[in-house]
Structure formats: C-alpha cells, structure tokens
Write a protein that holds these residues in place. Structure first.
Motif, PDB file in Angstrom:
ATOM      1  N   ALA A 104       6.988   2.565  16.043  1.00 27.44           N
ATOM      2  CA  ALA A 104       6.209   2.240  14.842  1.00 27.44           C
ATOM      3  C   ALA A 104       4.744   1.983  15.171  1.00 27.44           C
ATOM      4  CB  ALA A 104       6.797   1.014  14.146  1.00 27.44           C
ATOM      5  N   ASP A 105       4.493   1.209  16.217  1.00 22.25           N
ATOM      6  CA  ASP A 105       3.149   0.678  16.443  1.00 22.25           C
ATOM      7  C   ASP A 105       2.193   1.657  17.107  1.00 22.25           C
ATOM      8  OD1 ASP A 105       3.743  -1.831  15.291  1.00 22.25           O
ATOM      9  OD2 ASP A 105       4.766  -2.449  17.124  1.00 22.25           O
ATOM     10  N   ARG A 106       2.695   2.794  17.603  1.00 20.87           N
ATOM     11  CA  ARG A 106       1.808   3.781  18.213  1.00 20.87           C
ATOM     12  C   ARG A 106       1.346   4.841  17.216  1.00 20.87           C
ATOM     13  NH1 ARG A 106       3.844   5.552  24.117  1.00 20.87           N
ATOM     14  NH2 ARG A 106       1.756   6.463  24.007  1.00 20.87           N
ATOM     15  N   GLY A 107       1.652   4.631  15.936  1.00 19.62           N
ATOM     16  CA  GLY A 107       1.293   5.628  14.926  1.00 19.62           C
ATOM     17  C   GLY A 107      -0.190   5.845  14.751  1.00 19.62           C
ATOM     18  N   GLY A 108      -1.014   4.871  15.128  1.00 22.84           N
ATOM     19  CA  GLY A 108      -2.453   5.014  14.971  1.00 22.84           C
ATOM     20  C   GLY A 108      -3.123   5.769  16.098  1.00 22.84           C
ATOM     21  N   GLU A 109      -2.374   6.154  17.125  1.00 22.19           N
ATOM     22  CA  GLU A 109      -2.985   6.835  18.263  1.00 22.19           C
ATOM     23  C   GLU A 109      -3.549   8.191  17.880  1.00 22.19           C
ATOM     24  OE1 GLU A 109      -0.055   6.823  21.351  1.00 22.19           O
ATOM     25  OE2 GLU A 109      -0.471   4.730  21.907  1.00 22.19           O
ATOM     26  N   VAL A 110      -2.974   8.832  16.853  1.00 23.15           N
ATOM     27  CA  VAL A 110      -3.508  10.134  16.413  1.00 23.15           C
ATOM     28  C   VAL A 110      -4.909   9.986  15.831  1.00 23.15           C
ATOM     29  CG1 VAL A 110      -1.219  11.083  16.003  1.00 23.15           C
ATOM     30  CG2 VAL A 110      -2.425   9.939  14.130  1.00 23.15           C
ATOM     31  N   ILE A 124       0.814  -1.212   0.000  1.00 22.88           N
ATOM     32  CA  ILE A 124       0.000   0.000   0.000  1.00 22.88           C
ATOM     33  C   ILE A 124       0.853   1.271   0.000  1.00 22.88           C
ATOM     34  CG2 ILE A 124      -1.867  -1.196   1.201  1.00 22.88           C
ATOM     35  CD1 ILE A 124      -1.036   0.451   3.711  1.00 22.88           C
ATOM     36  N   ALA A 125       2.185   1.116  -0.093  1.00 27.43           N
ATOM     37  CA  ALA A 125       3.111   2.256  -0.139  1.00 27.43           C
ATOM     38  C   ALA A 125       2.982   3.147   1.093  1.00 27.43           C
ATOM     39  CB  ALA A 125       2.896   3.074  -1.414  1.00 27.43           C
ATOM     40  N   SER A 126       2.782   2.526   2.242  1.00 29.30           N
ATOM     41  CA  SER A 126       2.730   3.258   3.508  1.00 29.30           C
ATOM     42  C   SER A 126       3.220   2.336   4.605  1.00 29.30           C
ATOM     43  CB  SER A 126       1.304   3.721   3.814  1.00 29.30           C
ATOM     44  OG  SER A 126       1.207   4.252   5.119  1.00 29.30           O
ATOM     45  N   ARG A 127       4.036   2.859   5.514  1.00 29.01           N
ATOM     46  CA  ARG A 127       4.566   2.036   6.586  1.00 29.01           C
ATOM     47  C   ARG A 127       4.319   2.710   7.941  1.00 29.01           C
ATOM     48  NH1 ARG A 127      10.750   1.273   6.728  1.00 29.01           N
ATOM     49  NH2 ARG A 127      10.336   1.260   8.958  1.00 29.01           N
ATOM     50  N   LYS A 128       4.219   1.880   8.965  1.00 28.34           N
ATOM     51  CA  LYS A 128       4.090   2.418  10.324  1.00 28.34           C
ATOM     52  C   LYS A 128       5.338   3.243  10.652  1.00 28.34           C
ATOM     53  CE  LYS A 128       3.747  -1.800  11.887  1.00 28.34           C
ATOM     54  NZ  LYS A 128       3.608  -2.985  12.788  1.00 28.34           N
ATOM     55  N   PRO A 129       5.200   4.367  11.325  1.00 27.74           N
ATOM     56  CA  PRO A 129       4.034   4.881  12.062  1.00 27.74           C
ATOM     57  C   PRO A 129       3.111   5.806  11.276  1.00 27.74           C
ATOM     58  CG  PRO A 129       5.942   6.218  12.554  1.00 27.74           C
ATOM     59  CD  PRO A 129       6.428   5.147  11.620  1.00 27.74           C
ATOM     60  N   ASP A 130       3.229   5.878   9.960  1.00 26.39           N
ATOM     61  CA  ASP A 130       2.319   6.698   9.160  1.00 26.39           C
ATOM     62  C   ASP A 130       0.877   6.294   9.473  1.00 26.39           C
ATOM     63  OD1 ASP A 130       0.809   7.964   7.232  1.00 26.39           O
ATOM     64  OD2 ASP A 130       2.154   7.488   5.579  1.00 26.39           O
ATOM     65  N   PRO A 131       0.017   7.235   9.880  1.00 28.49           N
ATOM     66  CA  PRO A 131      -1.374   6.875  10.198  1.00 28.49           C
ATOM     67  C   PRO A 131      -2.132   6.247   9.035  1.00 28.49           C
ATOM     68  CG  PRO A 131      -0.853   9.074  11.025  1.00 28.49           C
ATOM     69  CD  PRO A 131       0.297   8.653  10.148  1.00 28.49           C
ATOM     70  N   THR A 132      -1.632   6.453   7.809  1.00 28.10           N
ATOM     71  CA  THR A 132      -2.349   5.925   6.636  1.00 28.10           C
ATOM     72  C   THR A 132      -2.559   4.426   6.720  1.00 28.10           C
ATOM     73  OG1 THR A 132      -1.423   7.665   5.249  1.00 28.10           O
ATOM     74  CG2 THR A 132      -2.302   5.738   4.120  1.00 28.10           C
ATOM     75  N   ILE A 133      -1.553   3.685   7.138  1.00 31.28           N
ATOM     76  CA  ILE A 133      -1.659   2.234   7.154  1.00 31.28           C
ATOM     77  C   ILE A 133      -2.667   1.776   8.204  1.00 31.28           C
ATOM     78  CG2 ILE A 133       0.275   1.861   8.751  1.00 31.28           C
ATOM     79  CD1 ILE A 133       1.049  -0.582   7.059  1.00 31.28           C
ATOM     80  N   PHE A 134      -2.744   2.495   9.321  1.00 35.08           N
ATOM     81  CA  PHE A 134      -3.723   2.162  10.357  1.00 35.08           C
ATOM     82  C   PHE A 134      -5.144   2.518   9.904  1.00 35.08           C
ATOM     83  CE2 PHE A 134       0.286   3.095  12.512  1.00 35.08           C
ATOM     84  CZ  PHE A 134       0.445   1.980  13.312  1.00 35.08           C
TER      85      PHE A 134
END
Length: 320
Positions: A281-287, A248-258
């Motif tokens: 990396a894994d806290r990127g979805g907190e936003v 998907i051309a997106s990696r953690k922590p970029d919120p896009t993947i979450f």
C-alpha cells in the motif's frame, strides 16, 4: 467526515474568521487545552449521530482553530538545526502500524463492556477475548483470511463508512459475543482515542522533523475520521493535515491519494518522503517520485532512525 470538509464552504466561514482573529497570546494555558480536549470528545459524539449543518460547521471551525494555534506554537520555536540541501520538505505518515497501533483485544473488550455497563467475570472475559481474536477483532483481518462473500465489502470498507461498519458487524457476528447491546460500544472503541496507542518513537520523530521545518501529513486507508483522535492524543501540534481514503474516494496504493497529499502541502513529490509499514500500500507514491521507507517490525526506539536520516540527512539527524 465528508460533511465536515464541505462545511468549509458555507456556515463555517464566519466562525472561522472570528477564530483566526483571536490573539495568539492565550493566557488560559493549560485550562484551555483541557477544555479543548473535553470539547473534542463532545465533537466526536455529535458527529456519530447524523449531525446538523450547524454542528458540522462548529466542529470544522474547532479543528481549523486547533491547526492555527498549533502552527503558531511550532513556528515560534527556532529550528533545532538547519536542514541540509536535498532534505525532505514533507513526510507522509501511515497511521495504523506506523504512528499508532490498536490496543490489545483484552483492553478493547474490557473498555467497551465498561462503556456499555456490562460486567463479566474475569475467567469468562478471557475466553471471549480469545474468541474475538480468532475472528480478527479488534483490528479486522486481511483479505486472505476472509471468505469470498466478505471480500467485496472488505475492499469498500476504507471508501465507505457504511461498508466499514458492515464489515465490523460481520466480524462481531462471527465472534459470537453474547452482548448485542454492546455492539455499538465495541465498534466505537476502535474509533476512540482510548483504543489507540501512539508509538513513543514515532512521537519523538515527529517532534524532531517538525522542529526542523519538515511538514507532516497522515495518509491513511481508513473508513472514518481520524482527526478527533489526533487531537486527543496531542498530535495536531505536529501534523498539519490528514488525508483519509474514505474522504477523497481514493486509497493507497492509488497514486491519487499521494498526489493530493503533496498538493495540500504545496510540495513536489520528489521532495517528499512516505513512511509506512505495508509495502503493498505505502509504496504507491513511488511512481510520482516519492521516496518510501517501510518501517521494520516489531517496533523499537531505533525504528524511526532511518526516517530521520532519510528526511534530514544522517549528520543533521545525529545532531538533534
């Protein structure tokens, strides 16, 4: 592979329709599962060799069929318990270091050399294992351990399969292993089911969560397709999707993947829990409002208890 997902838009559709019309009551039982496991190994080999459009469509159809069967098997079982109000609707799972870990360097080297038909005396193999470990093999190294010339490729490796292979080839070169004819086998071993060990506590937690009605998705920074490994380790019964950075051309922590993982599951981020082992990396979805649990290291039987408590509530988790 990106081609696998694109195949859903063309030749795979006809075959998919025929698979979804199959009778849910399959009398083949265990022989059927054995046959599918063998077929997964064939699929993985085909996808490594510049597959044709027809091959891509066939593999795509097979995995759609596996997901459909798994969904039927899970939903036919009654939930183990009622989820309390406010419980998570979905749990996103990191892969490496969370659900699974790579085999030891000794297992990696021995397995790959056996595949390549190379025999090495035990005492010599031990020396080469130590040299491979010093170079960061089989799992690779973190950015702080890399020379500046390799940093750009390292950052691209989870977005570009060619960059991923290039980084690995560089590590093999640095290790100085004396079997150039085994380079392909050494690389493939890290992408094979044989090269990964599933955390038993993770498997038990996934079973508990899925039977409680919680959806599960793997969200991984990775430069190759995880789905054959999930299938061969019998995880597709519990995991309903796999969102991979290279795809998907997106990696953690970029919120896009979450965000995309939540969209695919049809759940709101605030009803979702992320589980991983790397805070950076894994806290990127907190936003987005996703709750995050970072698992303690090293692993143990109680490592996943906070996940069950966080997803289901302490009372429900204790009654599993």
């Amino acid at each position: 592979m990106i081609l696998v997902d694109r195949a859903r838009a063309d030749a795979g559709h006809a075959y998919l329709r025929s698979l979804f019309r199959a009778d849910a009551a399959d009398a083949a039982g265990a022989p059927r599962h054995d046959a599918e496991r063998d077929a997964a190994a064939v699929d993985m080999a085909a996808l490594e060799c510049s597959p044709s459009r027809a091959e891509v469509a066939r593999v795509t159809a097979r995995y759609a069929h596996v997901h459909a069967q798994a969904a039927r098997e899970v939903t036919e079982e009654p939930p183990a318990f009622e989820r309390p109000p406010g419980a998570a609707q979905a749990v996103l799972l990191d892969w490496a270091g969370t659900v699974a870990h790579l085999e030891s360097a000794e297992e990696w080297l021995s397995g790959a050399l056996a595949e390549a038909g190379i025999t090495v005396p035990a005492q010599d193999r031990d020396a080469w294992v130590h040299q491979a470990e010093a170079a960061g093999l089989p799992g690779g190294r973190r950015p702080a351990d890399l020379p500046p010339r390799d940093l750009a490729a390292w950052w691209r490796r989870d977005l570009d399969p060619q960059a991923h292979r290039g980084v690995y080839d560089r590590l093999l070169e640095e290790a100085g292993l004396p079997w150039p004819e085994a380079a392909g086998a050494l690389y493939r071993r890290t992408m094979s089911a044989a090269g990964w060990r599933i955390d038993p506590a993770a498997r038990r937690a996934m079973v508990t969560l899925r039977r409680a009605g919680v959806q599960l998705t793997v969200v991984s920074n990775i430069g190759w397709d995880l789905r054959p490994i999930l299938h061969q380790h019998d995880l597709l019964t519990w995991i309903s999707d796999c969102v991979m950075s290279y795809d998907i051309a997106s990696r953690k922590p970029d919120p896009t993947i979450f965000r995309l993982a939540c969209q695919r599951l049809g759940v709101q981020p605030r009803h979702t829990l992320m589980v991983g082992d790397k805070p950076e990396a894994d806290r990127g979805g907190e936003v987005l409002g996703i709750r995050t649990i970072i698992l303690p290291q090293p692993g143990g039987d109680d490592r996943w208890q906070p996940v069950l408590d966080g997803a289901l509530g302490p009372r429900a988790a204790a009654g599993r």
